[in-house]
Design a protein around this motif. Structure first.
Motif, PDB file in Angstrom:
ATOM      1  N   ASP A   1      -4.612 -15.051 -16.787  1.00  0.00           N
ATOM      2  CA  ASP A   1      -3.901 -16.185 -16.348  1.00  0.00           C
ATOM      3  C   ASP A   1      -3.631 -15.757 -14.695  1.00  0.00           C
ATOM      4  O   ASP A   1      -1.871 -16.749 -15.046  1.00  0.00           O
ATOM      5  CB  ASP A   1      -2.682 -15.360 -17.501  1.00  0.00           C
ATOM      6  CG  ASP A   1      -2.788 -14.254 -17.126  1.00  0.00           C
ATOM      7  OD1 ASP A   1      -2.878 -12.946 -16.936  1.00  0.00           O
ATOM      8  OD2 ASP A   1      -1.657 -13.834 -18.023  1.00  0.00           O
ATOM      9  N   ARG A   2      -3.809 -14.836 -13.797  1.00  0.00           N
ATOM     10  CA  ARG A   2      -3.410 -14.816 -12.442  1.00  0.00           C
ATOM     11  C   ARG A   2      -4.269 -13.807 -11.061  1.00  0.00           C
ATOM     12  O   ARG A   2      -5.814 -13.444 -11.947  1.00  0.00           O
ATOM     13  CB  ARG A   2      -2.073 -13.706 -12.468  1.00  0.00           C
ATOM     14  CG  ARG A   2      -2.518 -12.217 -13.093  1.00  0.00           C
ATOM     15  CD  ARG A   2      -1.854 -11.900 -13.477  1.00  0.00           C
ATOM     16  NE  ARG A   2      -1.199 -10.256 -14.153  1.00  0.00           N
ATOM     17  CZ  ARG A   2      -1.953 -10.012 -15.326  1.00  0.00           C
ATOM     18  NH1 ARG A   2      -2.459 -11.110 -15.898  1.00  0.00           N
ATOM     19  NH2 ARG A   2      -2.682  -9.109 -15.135  1.00  0.00           N
ATOM     20  N   PRO A   3      -4.188 -14.837 -10.398  1.00  0.00           N
ATOM     21  CA  PRO A   3      -5.202 -14.019  -9.039  1.00  0.00           C
ATOM     22  C   PRO A   3      -5.366 -12.536  -9.212  1.00  0.00           C
ATOM     23  O   PRO A   3      -6.518 -13.003  -9.346  1.00  0.00           O
ATOM     24  CB  PRO A   3      -4.302 -14.873  -8.097  1.00  0.00           C
ATOM     25  CG  PRO A   3      -3.380 -15.636  -8.478  1.00  0.00           C
ATOM     26  CD  PRO A   3      -2.878 -15.644  -9.601  1.00  0.00           C
ATOM     27  N   ARG A   4      -4.186 -12.388  -9.359  1.00  0.00           N
ATOM     28  CA  ARG A   4      -4.495 -10.573  -9.342  1.00  0.00           C
ATOM     29  C   ARG A   4      -5.456 -10.355 -10.125  1.00  0.00           C
ATOM     30  O   ARG A   4      -6.378  -9.055  -9.647  1.00  0.00           O
ATOM     31  CB  ARG A   4      -2.993  -9.855  -9.366  1.00  0.00           C
ATOM     32  CG  ARG A   4      -3.104  -8.180  -9.047  1.00  0.00           C
ATOM     33  CD  ARG A   4      -1.821  -7.573  -8.788  1.00  0.00           C
ATOM     34  NE  ARG A   4      -1.856  -6.665  -8.998  1.00  0.00           N
ATOM     35  CZ  ARG A   4      -0.931  -5.469  -9.447  1.00  0.00           C
ATOM     36  NH1 ARG A   4       0.264  -6.021  -9.972  1.00  0.00           N
ATOM     37  NH2 ARG A   4      -0.499  -4.736  -9.178  1.00  0.00           N
ATOM     38  N   LEU A   5      -5.263 -10.742 -11.457  1.00  0.00           N
ATOM     39  CA  LEU A   5      -6.193 -10.154 -12.692  1.00  0.00           C
ATOM     40  C   LEU A   5      -7.598 -10.362 -12.256  1.00  0.00           C
ATOM     41  O   LEU A   5      -9.057  -9.448 -12.452  1.00  0.00           O
ATOM     42  CB  LEU A   5      -6.253 -11.022 -13.298  1.00  0.00           C
ATOM     43  CG  LEU A   5      -6.393 -10.108 -15.006  1.00  0.00           C
ATOM     44  CD1 LEU A   5      -7.273  -8.440 -14.906  1.00  0.00           C
ATOM     45  CD2 LEU A   5      -5.818 -11.019 -15.928  1.00  0.00           C
ATOM     46  N   VAL A   6      -7.979 -11.542 -10.999  1.00  0.00           N
ATOM     47  CA  VAL A   6      -9.433 -12.403 -11.043  1.00  0.00           C
ATOM     48  C   VAL A   6     -10.208 -11.230 -10.182  1.00  0.00           C
ATOM     49  O   VAL A   6     -10.792 -10.913 -10.403  1.00  0.00           O
ATOM     50  CB  VAL A   6      -9.095 -13.338 -10.242  1.00  0.00           C
ATOM     51  CG1 VAL A   6     -10.461 -14.527  -9.877  1.00  0.00           C
ATOM     52  CG2 VAL A   6      -8.299 -14.669 -11.342  1.00  0.00           C
ATOM     53  N   THR A   7      -8.517 -10.713  -9.014  1.00  0.00           N
ATOM     54  CA  THR A   7      -9.494  -9.652  -7.986  1.00  0.00           C
ATOM     55  C   THR A   7      -9.869  -9.022  -8.334  1.00  0.00           C
ATOM     56  O   THR A   7     -11.095  -7.934  -8.464  1.00  0.00           O
ATOM     57  CB  THR A   7      -8.863 -10.102  -7.193  1.00  0.00           C
ATOM     58  OG1 THR A   7      -7.587 -10.753  -6.270  1.00  0.00           O
ATOM     59  CG2 THR A   7      -8.898  -8.536  -5.723  1.00  0.00           C
TER      60      THR A   7
END
Length: 239
Positions: free
Chosen positions: A105-111
């Motif tokens: 649910d957020r870009p930082r988690l994708v990274t």
């Protein structure tokens, strides 16, 4: 253990009947809907029984419960889904066993997921958790990104090494315009899924519905339902 096996077999049969009936009512084939059994708070012995009974997809929402359970059941042919809100400091552990993370649910988690998937030499499926109760913050009460943030996250996941964009997930919201309107919420998710599949046709997984509202999710078009208490029973809270 025989008593527990009989209990789980009976519960599982009832859930299967509910899914089959919901599919028939919606004019869908039974094999269009995958049952994911959410085994949170229940022991690895239950996971083993479920596997013997034909369950192939299991889910957890807390890493501290999931990691040892997955390790204990590593010999079983199971697909593990992580469905809870995921903090970045737990990502390394989760990537070690989860085949699919449903709560992106957020870009930082994708990274963070990409980094750990590459390090582990794994490909991890990702579902974007959509918050249909998202307020001004752009996030929902139980995690998730507002519908307007789906496309950006989809692009990040699709371009991230070690990750695979599988589709969308939601939890029926308790507040906002969809509170108490589960089927309307799931139908909104299906619209978002249709929009996503125009540019990313492989992202065709739609995870929605739990023990209380699986029929509404099937009617709306969900491909996966996440069922816990209807299969495993209701366990008293600890503490």
């Amino acid at each position: 253990m025989t008593d527990r096996r009989d209990e789980l077999a009976s519960n599982l049969a009832r859930v299967e009947e509910r899914i089959a009936a919901a599919c028939a009512a919606a004019g869908r084939a039974r094999d269009e809907v995958t049952l994911i059994v959410v085994t949170k708070t229940y022991p690895a012995s239950d996971v083993r029984i479920l596997s013997e009974l034909g369950v192939r997809h299991v889910a957890e929402n807390r890493d501290q419960d999931a990691a040892p359970k997955a390790a204990e059941c590593a010999d079983l042919s199971l697909v593990w889904h992580f469905v809870g809100q995921l903090q970045t400091n737990k990502v390394r552990s989760v990537v070690g066993y989860a085949d699919v993370v449903q709560s992106v649910d957020r870009p930082r988690l994708v990274t963070a997921l990409s980094k750990e998937a590459v390090r582990a030499g794994r490909e991890v499926g990702c579902l974007i958790q959509v918050a249909l109760d998202a307020g001004a913050s752009g996030r929902g009460e139980r995690g998730g990104v507002a519908p307007g943030g789906v496309e950006e996250l989809a692009g990040l996941i699709a371009g991230a090494e070690g990750l695979r964009l599988d589709g969308l997930m939601t939890v029926a919201p308790l507040t906002g315009e969809y509170a108490g309107r589960e089927q309307a919420a799931f139908e909104r998710l299906m619209v978002l899924s249709t929009d996503l599949r125009r540019t990313r046709p492989a992202a065709n997984m739609v995870s929605a519905g739990m023990s209380a509202d699986l029929e509404q999710a099937v009617a709306a078009g969900a491909t996966h339902v996440r069922v816990g208490s209807a299969v495993l029973g209701v366990r008293p809270r600890l503490g």
